[in-house]
Write a protein that holds these residues in place. Structure first.
Motif, PDB file in Angstrom:
ATOM      1  N   ARG A  14      -1.238   5.549  -2.476  1.00  0.00           N
ATOM      2  CA  ARG A  14      -1.142   4.217  -1.885  1.00  0.00           C
ATOM      3  C   ARG A  14      -2.506   3.543  -1.743  1.00  0.00           C
ATOM      4  O   ARG A  14      -2.804   2.889  -0.734  1.00  0.00           O
ATOM      5  CB  ARG A  14      -0.424   4.279  -0.535  1.00  0.00           C
ATOM      6  CG  ARG A  14       1.043   4.700  -0.637  1.00  0.00           C
ATOM      7  CD  ARG A  14       1.820   3.982  -1.727  1.00  0.00           C
ATOM      8  NE  ARG A  14       1.680   2.538  -1.728  1.00  0.00           N
ATOM      9  CZ  ARG A  14       2.498   1.712  -1.098  1.00  0.00           C
ATOM     10  NH1 ARG A  14       3.542   2.175  -0.449  1.00  0.00           N
ATOM     11  NH2 ARG A  14       2.309   0.409  -1.160  1.00  0.00           N
ATOM     12  N   ALA A  15      -3.313   3.712  -2.789  1.00  0.00           N
ATOM     13  CA  ALA A  15      -4.585   2.990  -2.802  1.00  0.00           C
ATOM     14  C   ALA A  15      -4.338   1.488  -2.840  1.00  0.00           C
ATOM     15  O   ALA A  15      -5.136   0.705  -2.326  1.00  0.00           O
ATOM     16  CB  ALA A  15      -5.414   3.428  -4.007  1.00  0.00           C
ATOM     17  N   ASP A  16      -3.225   1.095  -3.427  1.00  0.00           N
ATOM     18  CA  ASP A  16      -2.917  -0.335  -3.460  1.00  0.00           C
ATOM     19  C   ASP A  16      -2.753  -0.884  -2.048  1.00  0.00           C
ATOM     20  O   ASP A  16      -3.311  -1.922  -1.687  1.00  0.00           O
ATOM     21  CB  ASP A  16      -1.648  -0.590  -4.304  1.00  0.00           C
ATOM     22  CG  ASP A  16      -0.436   0.213  -3.828  1.00  0.00           C
ATOM     23  OD1 ASP A  16      -0.617   1.200  -3.086  1.00  0.00           O
ATOM     24  OD2 ASP A  16       0.697  -0.162  -4.198  1.00  0.00           O
ATOM     25  N   ALA A  17      -2.019  -0.142  -1.230  1.00  0.00           N
ATOM     26  CA  ALA A  17      -1.798  -0.586   0.148  1.00  0.00           C
ATOM     27  C   ALA A  17      -3.089  -0.496   0.959  1.00  0.00           C
ATOM     28  O   ALA A  17      -3.341  -1.328   1.836  1.00  0.00           O
ATOM     29  CB  ALA A  17      -0.699   0.264   0.793  1.00  0.00           C
ATOM     30  N   ALA A  18      -3.892   0.530   0.664  1.00  0.00           N
ATOM     31  CA  ALA A  18      -5.162   0.671   1.377  1.00  0.00           C
ATOM     32  C   ALA A  18      -6.073  -0.515   1.085  1.00  0.00           C
ATOM     33  O   ALA A  18      -6.693  -1.076   1.992  1.00  0.00           O
ATOM     34  CB  ALA A  18      -5.839   1.983   0.969  1.00  0.00           C
ATOM     35  N   PRO A  65      -6.837  -1.477  -7.037  1.00  0.00           N
ATOM     36  CA  PRO A  65      -5.597  -0.834  -7.510  1.00  0.00           C
ATOM     37  C   PRO A  65      -4.394  -1.681  -7.129  1.00  0.00           C
ATOM     38  O   PRO A  65      -4.373  -2.289  -6.049  1.00  0.00           O
ATOM     39  CB  PRO A  65      -5.580   0.504  -6.753  1.00  0.00           C
ATOM     40  CG  PRO A  65      -6.932   0.657  -6.145  1.00  0.00           C
ATOM     41  CD  PRO A  65      -7.479  -0.713  -5.964  1.00  0.00           C
ATOM     42  N   ASN A  66      -3.419  -1.708  -7.990  1.00  0.00           N
ATOM     43  CA  ASN A  66      -2.214  -2.465  -7.650  1.00  0.00           C
ATOM     44  C   ASN A  66      -0.946  -1.648  -7.838  1.00  0.00           C
ATOM     45  O   ASN A  66       0.141  -2.197  -7.889  1.00  0.00           O
ATOM     46  CB  ASN A  66      -2.140  -3.768  -8.456  1.00  0.00           C
ATOM     47  CG  ASN A  66      -2.260  -3.521  -9.947  1.00  0.00           C
ATOM     48  OD1 ASN A  66      -1.871  -2.453 -10.424  1.00  0.00           O
ATOM     49  ND2 ASN A  66      -2.795  -4.481 -10.674  1.00  0.00           N
ATOM     50  N   LYS A  67      -1.113  -0.323  -7.927  1.00  0.00           N
ATOM     51  CA  LYS A  67       0.057   0.545  -8.017  1.00  0.00           C
ATOM     52  C   LYS A  67      -0.060   1.662  -6.991  1.00  0.00           C
ATOM     53  O   LYS A  67      -1.075   1.789  -6.297  1.00  0.00           O
ATOM     54  CB  LYS A  67       0.223   1.089  -9.433  1.00  0.00           C
ATOM     55  CG  LYS A  67       0.525  -0.016 -10.445  1.00  0.00           C
ATOM     56  CD  LYS A  67       0.907   0.540 -11.793  1.00  0.00           C
ATOM     57  CE  LYS A  67       1.300  -0.593 -12.742  1.00  0.00           C
ATOM     58  NZ  LYS A  67       1.716  -0.069 -14.062  1.00  0.00           N
ATOM     59  N   THR A  87     -15.127   9.665 -13.395  1.00  0.00           N
ATOM     60  CA  THR A  87     -13.744   9.895 -13.024  1.00  0.00           C
ATOM     61  C   THR A  87     -12.964   8.661 -13.422  1.00  0.00           C
ATOM     62  O   THR A  87     -13.284   7.553 -12.994  1.00  0.00           O
ATOM     63  CB  THR A  87     -13.608  10.116 -11.511  1.00  0.00           C
ATOM     64  OG1 THR A  87     -14.557  11.090 -11.123  1.00  0.00           O
ATOM     65  CG2 THR A  87     -12.221  10.596 -11.166  1.00  0.00           C
ATOM     66  N   VAL A  88     -11.977   8.857 -14.256  1.00  0.00           N
ATOM     67  CA  VAL A  88     -11.124   7.747 -14.689  1.00  0.00           C
ATOM     68  C   VAL A  88      -9.804   7.874 -13.949  1.00  0.00           C
ATOM     69  O   VAL A  88      -9.112   8.884 -14.050  1.00  0.00           O
ATOM     70  CB  VAL A  88     -10.902   7.785 -16.216  1.00  0.00           C
ATOM     71  CG1 VAL A  88      -9.864   6.751 -16.637  1.00  0.00           C
ATOM     72  CG2 VAL A  88     -12.220   7.544 -16.928  1.00  0.00           C
ATOM     73  N   TYR A  89      -9.504   6.878 -13.160  1.00  0.00           N
ATOM     74  CA  TYR A  89      -8.261   6.896 -12.390  1.00  0.00           C
ATOM     75  C   TYR A  89      -7.204   6.101 -13.136  1.00  0.00           C
ATOM     76  O   TYR A  89      -7.426   4.949 -13.496  1.00  0.00           O
ATOM     77  CB  TYR A  89      -8.475   6.269 -11.012  1.00  0.00           C
ATOM     78  CG  TYR A  89      -9.432   7.053 -10.140  1.00  0.00           C
ATOM     79  CD1 TYR A  89      -8.978   8.112  -9.359  1.00  0.00           C
ATOM     80  CD2 TYR A  89     -10.784   6.738 -10.106  1.00  0.00           C
ATOM     81  CE1 TYR A  89      -9.851   8.835  -8.557  1.00  0.00           C
ATOM     82  CE2 TYR A  89     -11.663   7.457  -9.312  1.00  0.00           C
ATOM     83  CZ  TYR A  89     -11.190   8.497  -8.539  1.00  0.00           C
ATOM     84  OH  TYR A  89     -12.063   9.204  -7.757  1.00  0.00           O
ATOM     85  N   PHE A  90      -6.062   6.731 -13.339  1.00  0.00           N
ATOM     86  CA  PHE A  90      -4.924   6.008 -13.886  1.00  0.00           C
ATOM     87  C   PHE A  90      -4.126   5.434 -12.715  1.00  0.00           C
ATOM     88  O   PHE A  90      -3.738   6.160 -11.807  1.00  0.00           O
ATOM     89  CB  PHE A  90      -4.055   6.936 -14.729  1.00  0.00           C
ATOM     90  CG  PHE A  90      -4.675   7.262 -16.054  1.00  0.00           C
ATOM     91  CD1 PHE A  90      -5.616   8.262 -16.161  1.00  0.00           C
ATOM     92  CD2 PHE A  90      -4.327   6.554 -17.193  1.00  0.00           C
ATOM     93  CE1 PHE A  90      -6.203   8.560 -17.376  1.00  0.00           C
ATOM     94  CE2 PHE A  90      -4.909   6.843 -18.414  1.00  0.00           C
ATOM     95  CZ  PHE A  90      -5.853   7.856 -18.508  1.00  0.00           C
ATOM     96  N   ASP A  91      -3.920   4.148 -12.770  1.00  0.00           N
ATOM     97  CA  ASP A  91      -3.243   3.412 -11.701  1.00  0.00           C
ATOM     98  C   ASP A  91      -1.761   3.353 -12.058  1.00  0.00           C
ATOM     99  O   ASP A  91      -1.370   2.662 -13.003  1.00  0.00           O
ATOM    100  CB  ASP A  91      -3.860   2.011 -11.615  1.00  0.00           C
ATOM    101  CG  ASP A  91      -3.474   1.272 -10.350  1.00  0.00           C
ATOM    102  OD1 ASP A  91      -3.076   1.944  -9.382  1.00  0.00           O
ATOM    103  OD2 ASP A  91      -3.571   0.039 -10.335  1.00  0.00           O
ATOM    104  N   ALA A 114      -6.055   0.717 -20.994  1.00  0.00           N
ATOM    105  CA  ALA A 114      -5.839  -0.367 -20.037  1.00  0.00           C
ATOM    106  C   ALA A 114      -5.054   0.185 -18.857  1.00  0.00           C
ATOM    107  O   ALA A 114      -4.121   0.951 -19.023  1.00  0.00           O
ATOM    108  CB  ALA A 114      -5.078  -1.487 -20.716  1.00  0.00           C
ATOM    109  N   GLY A 115      -5.435  -0.205 -17.705  1.00  0.00           N
ATOM    110  CA  GLY A 115      -4.780   0.301 -16.513  1.00  0.00           C
ATOM    111  C   GLY A 115      -5.530   1.436 -15.865  1.00  0.00           C
ATOM    112  O   GLY A 115      -5.261   1.781 -14.734  1.00  0.00           O
ATOM    113  N   SER A 116      -6.466   2.018 -16.571  1.00  0.00           N
ATOM    114  CA  SER A 116      -7.281   3.054 -15.957  1.00  0.00           C
ATOM    115  C   SER A 116      -8.497   2.419 -15.311  1.00  0.00           C
ATOM    116  O   SER A 116      -8.941   1.342 -15.699  1.00  0.00           O
ATOM    117  CB  SER A 116      -7.711   4.083 -16.997  1.00  0.00           C
ATOM    118  OG  SER A 116      -8.542   3.481 -17.958  1.00  0.00           O
TER     119      SER A 116
END
Lengths: 213, 346
Positions: free
Chosen positions: A94-98, A175-177, A126-130, A145-147
């Motif tokens: 919930r990084a999006d909510a954070a 982040p939006n996911k 570090t590549v974060y996939f959202d 795209a999206g990472s």
């Protein structure tokens, strides 16, 4: 009595140095402490990715491109198909909510790298996939795209050298996911060899909340 | 429900300092103490809870610095006896017991290179189970052969052998002391400690200078031994600064720490010792066939005072090592290993 808020604005400015409050976002909740000198709320650090020489992670990185680490390999053949051996990712939920609540991510990275030939240069990130539930990753070969590429550290090609970042604001976009899934990527910046051998990697993250941005 | 005279008294604000001397003692059991190091944003925070019964600050963060999963148990089997006997040694990659397909153990001891290797195999295997020519891993040594034939049921011999070095024990009773594995791309492996991951600990020298010390807690599953000797586990720590170069290869912590103890390496730390009995075989309890993987026993240390010397640099990079009793011929394995650290006041 511990105050609870649902946003950094709701937390406000701490009443005293070291004060603890709870921030809720999405279905998550975390304790944060007020740092008077910095004027921010900080959460306790969490690892997002850690790794220990499993003989080594080897990437034949494409020069200039972020490349998924595919090791281990070694001079006697390695274990094909056993990639990601012994590097452990811990998802951030919930990084999006954070972010919507006003929190931002800080990261720090510590690693020790062994390059085969001095003179090579690498970046590590570090590549974060959202991702949302049900999202499909079509490829891990290169950052897509999206990472979100996080904190980066760079080697100057010296053999067996430590590289660290200290705590710094993360480079990820908002982040939006629902979930950030960390992966380890490297980029070869030129030189003779194109292998990177990682001995140790630790990536930690924490939330920072500035009520007076 | 609170009665009329009950009052809610908030906990006192945490004590905050950059050294133990400045932090002093807690005001009550459970009081929070905070050590801050560095400058924002690169600020490190270490949180403690005052324990009144021991008059100590106990770190509230338990740093899990080594975890070893069962990504094949860590194995000391593919290493020369001279390395594993009574020396701290890093685990090996891959597990000989779990090799899929035909494999075995030396029936007759040899000193490599040797022209012939006599190997005990499981009863379902014979010479025809192996390629007519190829390569074998005998512990960590690569041996080429040009022929293989049956000696008797459960025993074969490889001929035309070349390559490798060192004395290798055999065991005519059938217990595998020296594993022999067909070498292919799929089971090549190498040293390095597969199945462990490590988390690097930051601000170590500063915390010691500030007056604190570490405690270690180590636990894991260690298997039994066929010769009634035990396997010990412990961590060593590379202590390095940011940007520091290990330099020459001789400064790198090798597989055999006894021979390669380098200036940056601290340890060994707290030890756990495996069972000194056989625990039976995995597939055939109470018997010892060459294919058996022995049972495992959980061993755990309590929180134990730091014994690896005073770190003088910023980071600790943990490394897991094992050591066999000097008399051993066995091949210890360990899995699900966890090593934790926490900060405490002395």
């Amino acid at each position: 009595v511990t105050a609870v808020a649902t946003s950094v604005a709701g937390l406000g400015i701490g009443d005293y140095d070291g004060q603890r409050k709870i921030i809720k976002y999405g279905a998550e909740q975390r304790g944060v402490r007020w740092n008077n000198a910095a004027g921010v709320w900080l959460s306790r650090p969490q690892p997002s990715l850690f790794y220990h020489q499993s003989w080594w992670t080897d990437v034949h990185a494409v020069s200039g491109a972020w490349t998924y680490l595919t090791g281990p390999r070694n001079a006697t053949g390695g274990i094909p198909g056993q990639s990601d051996f012994a590097w452990n990712p811990l998802a951030i939920h919930r990084a999006d909510a954070a972010y919507a609540a006003g929190l931002r991510m800080q990261e720090k990275v510590e690693w020790l790298l062994w390059t085969w030939i001095a003179g090579d240069s690498y970046d590590l990130a570090t590549v974060y996939f959202d991702l949302d539930q049900g999202d499909v990753i079509s490829t891990l070969i290169s950052a897509t795209a999206g990472s979100h590429i996080g904190t980066q550290v760079t080697s100057d090609g010296a053999v067996r050298k430590t590289r660290t970042t200290g705590w710094a604001n993360s480079g990820i976009p908002t982040p939006n996911k629902a979930l950030l899934a960390p992966h380890l990527y490297a980029k070869h910046n030129g030189g003779i060899n194109n292998d990177v051998f990682l001995e140790w990697v630790s990536v930690h993250w924490r939330w920072v909340g500035d009520p007076t941005p | 429900m609170a009665s009329w005279h009950a009052v809610n008294v908030p906990d006192a604000a945490p004590k905050i300092a950059s050294t133990l001397a400045a932090l002093g003692t807690g005001q009550y059991d459970g009081h929070i103490g905070i050590i801050r190091l560095g400058t924002y944003p690169d600020i490190h925070t270490e949180e403690f809870v005052w324990n009144a019964s021991t008059s100590k600050w106990i770190g509230s963060s338990e740093y899990q610095v080594v975890t070893g999963n069962d990504a094949w148990a860590m194995d000391w089997a593919r290493q020369p006896l001279s390395r594993i006997r009574n020396k701290w040694c890093r685990p090996n990659g891959g597990v000989s017991w779990q090799i899929i397909g035909p494999h075995g153990g030396l029936y007759t001891g040899v000193t490599l290179p040797a022209a012939t290797l006599v190997v005990q195999v499981q009863s379902q295997y014979n010479a025809a189970s192996f390629a007519s020519a190829g390569q074998l891993l005998v512990r960590d040594q690569l041996v080429s052969y040009t022929g293989v034939s049956d000696v008797t049921t459960g025993r074969i011999q490889f001929t035309g052998c070349s390559g490798g070095s060192g004395a290798m024990d055999g065991n005519s009773s059938g217990s595998t002391f020296t594993p022999v594995i067909p070498f292919t791309q799929a089971n090549g492996g190498d040293q390095g400690g597969w199945g462990t991951v490590g988390v690097i600990v930051d601000h170590v020298a500063e915390m010691f200078t500030a007056g604190f010390t570490l405690e270690e807690r180590l636990d894991g599953f260690i298997n039994g031994t066929t010769d009634l000797t035990s396997l010990e586990l412990a961590a060593f720590y590379l202590n390095m600064n940011a940007g520091e170069d290990l330099g020459a290869a001789s400064n790198y912590p090798g597989l055999d720490v006894t021979a390669d103890l380098v200036p940056n390496l601290l340890g060994p730390g707290v030890k756990i010792t495996g069972p000194a009995y056989d625990m039976g075989g995995y597939s055939q309890p109470g018997t010892h066939k060459c294919e058996d993987e022995r049972g495992f026993e959980r061993r755990t240390s309590a929180w134990t005072a730091w014994s690896s010397g005073t770190p003088t640099k910023r980071f600790l990079w943990p490394l897991l090592y094992g050591r066999h009793n000097i008399a051993t011929k066995s091949n210890g394995e360990a899995y699900s290993v966890n090593l934790s650290l926490r900060w405490v006041s002395p």
